[in-house]
Write an enzyme that holds these catalytic residues in place. Structure first.
Site, short mmCIF file in Angstrom:
data_model
loop_
_atom_site.label_atom_id
_atom_site.label_comp_id
_atom_site.label_asym_id
_atom_site.label_seq_id
_atom_site.Cartn_x
_atom_site.Cartn_y
_atom_site.Cartn_z
N CYS A 87 0.84 -1.20 0.00
CA CYS A 87 0.00 0.00 0.00
C CYS A 87 0.88 1.25 0.00
CB CYS A 87 -0.97 -0.07 1.17
SG CYS A 87 -2.42 0.98 0.94
N HIS A 195 -3.32 -5.89 0.98
CA HIS A 195 -2.65 -6.12 2.28
C HIS A 195 -2.59 -7.60 2.66
CE1 HIS A 195 -2.49 -1.91 3.75
NE2 HIS A 195 -3.50 -1.75 2.92
N GLU A 197 -0.83 -8.82 5.00
CA GLU A 197 -0.67 -8.91 6.47
C GLU A 197 -2.01 -8.84 7.19
OE1 GLU A 197 -0.31 -6.20 4.75
OE2 GLU A 197 -0.76 -4.42 5.94
#
Lengths: 220, 78
Positions: A87, A195, A197
């Site tokens: 990002c 994302h 994560e």
């Protein structure tokens, strides 16, 4: 595996990234402040997290890309250390010249915050080896400026060299050729808007992101 | 010495913000607007010792992203 997460003023996914890395690798990353001029010794993996570094002033990631620590990240990447930018981290890596192209305002002008389907375009990298080529995965996105832009020659080169790692299965933000994530020429730097994560355990709604970190771990 | 830096998107780079402004103008009933491109104006207050080459480097290294943007340096008289 020794990891580092870079923290800028305005980063807000640094702790999510740290939790994911610790869960997968069993070792908490070092959190490295942007004013540092060097990385801790023996770092194998560097994550540049999402957020709004410097309030997105001038251009997203522009000021962060010129901070002292990014010069050290660049040198580490040149030595072959794996670097993941997610990002705002992807924006920082393009602004730093570590990845080609630029990320512009979403074509719809909307901030897009939802899970999206991605296709793993290249499963032959240290970040994607545990995925199957062509596999569809779901990762969340949360961005206003994820519209990947590069000239035709650069796009052709990225595709020709197998450096498009992820593509949006359906267009979401106007990105050229639906590109969601790209690798550098040495394939040790990956930048992506979605994302991973935030998709590492069932409580996240899925764990498709986990294999990205496991791939890095397996590569070391 | 004041200098203005105009940063604009390169030709061929899509400008979603310019497009939104264009739609806004049309919504207000303005006709005859063929296209809108949005850019930035950055004003620098500089010591006399700063050279044009220095300003050029500032633009190259930070003020513009030359992957997608052009810049123009314009000294302000007076």
């Amino acid at each position: 595996m020794n990891s580092a997460v870079i923290v800028f003023p305005g980063s807000n996914c640094d702790r999510d990234m740290a939790v994911a890395i610790e869960q997968v690798t069993g070792k908490a990353p070092k959190m490295v402040w942007h004013r540092e001029t060097s990385l801790p010794d023996g770092i194998d993996f560097i994550a540049v997290p999402g957020g709004f570094s410097y309030g997105d002033y001038l251009r997203c990631g522009a000021i962060a890309a010129r901070s002292p620590i990014v010069a050290a990240v660049k040198q580490a990447a040149e030595r072959g250390v794996r670097v993941l930018g997610v990002c705002n981290g992807f924006q920082v890596l393009t602004e730093a010249g570590m990845l080609p192209g630029a990320l512009m305002r979403n074509a719809t002008l909307d901030f897009i915050c939802r899970d999206v389907a991605l296709t793993v375009t290249n499963s032959d990298s240290d970040f994607t080896r545990l995925y199957a080529a062509g596999e569809q995965v779901n990762f969340p996105v949360a961005h206003h400026d994820g519209n990947f832009n590069a000239d035709t020659e650069t796009l052709d080169r990225l595709e020709g060299e197998g450096r498009v790692a992820f593509r949006y299965t359906t267009a979401i933000n106007g990105s050229a050729r639906d590109i969601a994530g790209i690798l550098n020429d040495k394939r040790n730097v990956l930048g992506m808007m979605p994302h991973p994560e935030r998709m590492v355990e069932p409580a996240h709604g899925g764990n498709d992101g986990r294999r990205l970190f496991e791939s890095v771990l397996a590569a070391l | 010495m004041k200098t203005r830096i105009y940063v604009t998107l390169k030709n061929g780079v899509l400008d979603p913000q310019g497009k939104a402004i264009h739609h806004g103008l049309e919504g207000l009933g303005f006709t005859g607007v063929n296209d809108v491109r949005a850019g930035k104006l950055i004003e620098l207050d500089l010591d006399d010792s700063v050279t044009t080459a220095d300003i050029e480097r500032m633009c190259q290294q930070l003020l513009a992203n030359t992957v997608i943007e052009n810049f123009r340096i314009e000294p302000v008289a007076g």
